[in-house]
Design a protein around this motif. Sequence first.
Motif, PDB file in Angstrom:
ATOM      1  N   SER A 157       0.831  -1.209   0.000  1.00 47.48           N
ATOM      2  CA  SER A 157       0.000   0.000   0.000  1.00 47.48           C
ATOM      3  C   SER A 157       0.864   1.256   0.000  1.00 47.48           C
ATOM      4  CB  SER A 157      -0.927   0.010   1.213  1.00 47.48           C
ATOM      5  OG  SER A 157      -1.806  -1.092   1.203  1.00 47.48           O
ATOM      6  N   SER A 158       1.902   1.250   0.820  1.00 48.36           N
ATOM      7  CA  SER A 158       2.795   2.401   0.903  1.00 48.36           C
ATOM      8  C   SER A 158       3.521   2.619  -0.422  1.00 48.36           C
ATOM      9  CB  SER A 158       3.807   2.191   2.029  1.00 48.36           C
ATOM     10  OG  SER A 158       4.707   3.277   2.113  1.00 48.36           O
ATOM     11  N   LEU A 159       3.924   1.529  -1.062  1.00 48.77           N
ATOM     12  CA  LEU A 159       4.624   1.629  -2.348  1.00 48.77           C
ATOM     13  C   LEU A 159       3.734   2.269  -3.414  1.00 48.77           C
ATOM     14  CD1 LEU A 159       7.136   0.929  -4.068  1.00 48.77           C
ATOM     15  CD2 LEU A 159       6.091  -1.307  -4.501  1.00 48.77           C
ATOM     16  N   LEU A 160       2.472   1.878  -3.448  1.00 50.38           N
ATOM     17  CA  LEU A 160       1.546   2.406  -4.439  1.00 50.38           C
ATOM     18  C   LEU A 160       1.231   3.884  -4.197  1.00 50.38           C
ATOM     19  CD1 LEU A 160      -0.899  -0.624  -4.658  1.00 50.38           C
ATOM     20  CD2 LEU A 160       0.749   0.099  -6.391  1.00 50.38           C
ATOM     21  N   VAL A 161       1.095   4.268  -2.930  1.00 47.84           N
ATOM     22  CA  VAL A 161       0.821   5.664  -2.603  1.00 47.84           C
ATOM     23  C   VAL A 161       2.034   6.547  -2.914  1.00 47.84           C
ATOM     24  CG1 VAL A 161       0.414   7.275  -0.695  1.00 47.84           C
ATOM     25  CG2 VAL A 161      -0.938   5.193  -0.878  1.00 47.84           C
ATOM     26  N   ARG A 195      -3.133  10.076   3.773  1.00 50.63           N
ATOM     27  CA  ARG A 195      -3.850   9.064   4.553  1.00 50.63           C
ATOM     28  C   ARG A 195      -5.117   8.580   3.849  1.00 50.63           C
ATOM     29  NH1 ARG A 195      -1.752   8.487   9.534  1.00 50.63           N
ATOM     30  NH2 ARG A 195      -0.355  10.129  10.288  1.00 50.63           N
ATOM     31  N   GLN A 196      -5.810   9.470   3.177  1.00 46.84           N
ATOM     32  CA  GLN A 196      -7.025   9.063   2.468  1.00 46.84           C
ATOM     33  C   GLN A 196      -6.701   8.103   1.331  1.00 46.84           C
ATOM     34  OE1 GLN A 196      -8.976  12.699   1.301  1.00 46.84           O
ATOM     35  NE2 GLN A 196     -10.059  12.875   3.252  1.00 46.84           N
ATOM     36  N   ALA A 197      -5.659   8.427   0.566  1.00 45.09           N
ATOM     37  CA  ALA A 197      -5.247   7.551  -0.532  1.00 45.09           C
ATOM     38  C   ALA A 197      -4.771   6.210   0.003  1.00 45.09           C
ATOM     39  CB  ALA A 197      -4.142   8.217  -1.353  1.00 45.09           C
ATOM     40  N   ILE A 224      -6.330   2.532  -0.928  1.00 46.00           N
ATOM     41  CA  ILE A 224      -5.499   1.503  -1.561  1.00 46.00           C
ATOM     42  C   ILE A 224      -5.421   0.251  -0.702  1.00 46.00           C
ATOM     43  CG2 ILE A 224      -3.098   0.948  -2.157  1.00 46.00           C
ATOM     44  CD1 ILE A 224      -2.874   3.707  -3.382  1.00 46.00           C
ATOM     45  N   LYS A 225      -5.435   0.421   0.614  1.00 41.10           N
ATOM     46  CA  LYS A 225      -5.390  -0.742   1.505  1.00 41.10           C
ATOM     47  C   LYS A 225      -6.596  -1.656   1.267  1.00 41.10           C
ATOM     48  CE  LYS A 225      -2.536   0.632   5.432  1.00 41.10           C
ATOM     49  NZ  LYS A 225      -2.498   0.865   6.898  1.00 41.10           N
ATOM     50  N   LEU A 226      -7.739  -1.066   0.987  1.00 39.56           N
ATOM     51  CA  LEU A 226      -8.929  -1.868   0.699  1.00 39.56           C
ATOM     52  C   LEU A 226      -8.720  -2.701  -0.571  1.00 39.56           C
ATOM     53  CD1 LEU A 226     -11.780   0.700   1.468  1.00 39.56           C
ATOM     54  CD2 LEU A 226     -11.048  -1.232   2.873  1.00 39.56           C
ATOM     55  N   GLU A 227      -8.087  -2.118  -1.580  1.00 39.25           N
ATOM     56  CA  GLU A 227      -7.809  -2.829  -2.817  1.00 39.25           C
ATOM     57  C   GLU A 227      -6.791  -3.948  -2.589  1.00 39.25           C
ATOM     58  OE1 GLU A 227      -6.660  -0.169  -5.918  1.00 39.25           O
ATOM     59  OE2 GLU A 227      -8.224   1.287  -5.464  1.00 39.25           O
ATOM     60  N   LEU A 264      -4.050 -12.487  -4.384  1.00 44.87           N
ATOM     61  CA  LEU A 264      -2.756 -12.955  -3.884  1.00 44.87           C
ATOM     62  C   LEU A 264      -2.449 -12.458  -2.470  1.00 44.87           C
ATOM     63  CD1 LEU A 264      -0.470 -12.595  -7.048  1.00 44.87           C
ATOM     64  CD2 LEU A 264      -1.402 -14.692  -6.054  1.00 44.87           C
ATOM     65  N   PHE A 265      -3.400 -11.786  -1.847  1.00 46.53           N
ATOM     66  CA  PHE A 265      -3.144 -11.216  -0.525  1.00 46.53           C
ATOM     67  C   PHE A 265      -2.832 -12.306   0.501  1.00 46.53           C
ATOM     68  CE2 PHE A 265      -4.737  -9.635   3.632  1.00 46.53           C
ATOM     69  CZ  PHE A 265      -3.820  -8.619   3.808  1.00 46.53           C
ATOM     70  N   SER A 266      -3.603 -13.375   0.512  1.00 44.48           N
ATOM     71  CA  SER A 266      -3.380 -14.464   1.475  1.00 44.48           C
ATOM     72  C   SER A 266      -2.024 -15.115   1.252  1.00 44.48           C
ATOM     73  CB  SER A 266      -4.487 -15.513   1.356  1.00 44.48           C
ATOM     74  OG  SER A 266      -5.734 -14.975   1.742  1.00 44.48           O
ATOM     75  N   ALA A 267      -1.648 -15.317  -0.010  1.00 47.41           N
ATOM     76  CA  ALA A 267      -0.354 -15.932  -0.317  1.00 47.41           C
ATOM     77  C   ALA A 267       0.791 -15.046   0.158  1.00 47.41           C
ATOM     78  CB  ALA A 267      -0.241 -16.181  -1.827  1.00 47.41           C
ATOM     79  N   ALA A 268       0.637 -13.740  -0.008  1.00 44.13           N
ATOM     80  CA  ALA A 268       1.674 -12.807   0.440  1.00 44.13           C
ATOM     81  C   ALA A 268       1.781 -12.807   1.965  1.00 44.13           C
ATOM     82  CB  ALA A 268       1.363 -11.400  -0.066  1.00 44.13           C
ATOM     83  N   GLU A 269       0.647 -12.826   2.633  1.00 43.39           N
ATOM     84  CA  GLU A 269       0.665 -12.874   4.093  1.00 43.39           C
ATOM     85  C   GLU A 269       1.305 -14.163   4.603  1.00 43.39           C
ATOM     86  OE1 GLU A 269      -3.209 -12.002   5.899  1.00 43.39           O
ATOM     87  OE2 GLU A 269      -2.192 -10.164   6.547  1.00 43.39           O
TER      88      GLU A 269
END
Length: 211
Positions: free
Chosen positions: A102-106, A183-185, A189-192, A198-203
């Motif tokens: 998320s931080s990378l995308l923002v 913070r809004q962005a 993005i965190k929701l996306e 692939l979120f579970s695989a990354a976690e």
Amino acid sequence: CYRLSYVKRVRRWITRRLDRIPILRLFLLLPVRRGLSALGRAELVLEGFPRSGNTYLSAMLSSAFPSLRFSHHTHLVANLERAKMAKLPAVIVCRPPLESISSLLVKNPGTYRLDECFSDYIYFLKQARLLLPTATFVEFSSLVNDPVSTVKMISEEAGIKMSALFGNLEDVQESSKNSTSDRQALSRIKLEVEKHELFSAAENEYREITS
């Protein structure tokens, strides 16, 4: 501006592809970024997925070990491979995928695709775990909550003598707190990120490397 962004994307795409081919990745760091790679006279390698605390920990190490020559910020498996070949102590800084991606995308709007971020995150952590099982793995939360203890741990595990002038860490810590993000962005993005397939695989990869 658009053309520059396009050139960066193409160059990053080529670098990512080369970094995933073992035979070719060894040559990836030869032409450029020699001062940051494990080539030459580096005494330690510090790497991590982007936005995982690489810059923060680099500043900490520079403060604690002023004369230390360490390799950092390539974000490439190629550098980990060279660390293994050169038998250099390695430090891998890790941050949960929700926060780092998320931080990378923002921080880089329009530069990274979400699919690419997940693919790169999973690949980097998996290769770091396989190539350097004896590396020192530093969790982002431990780094920001107790940087002094983190640096001391690295000193002990890497066998590097810490400077007696160890008084600048608080200054580095305070300067890092002054940085702010949209913070809004970030919330959007965190929701996306959380909804990605692939979120579970990354976690799971994060838990595997930090367990």
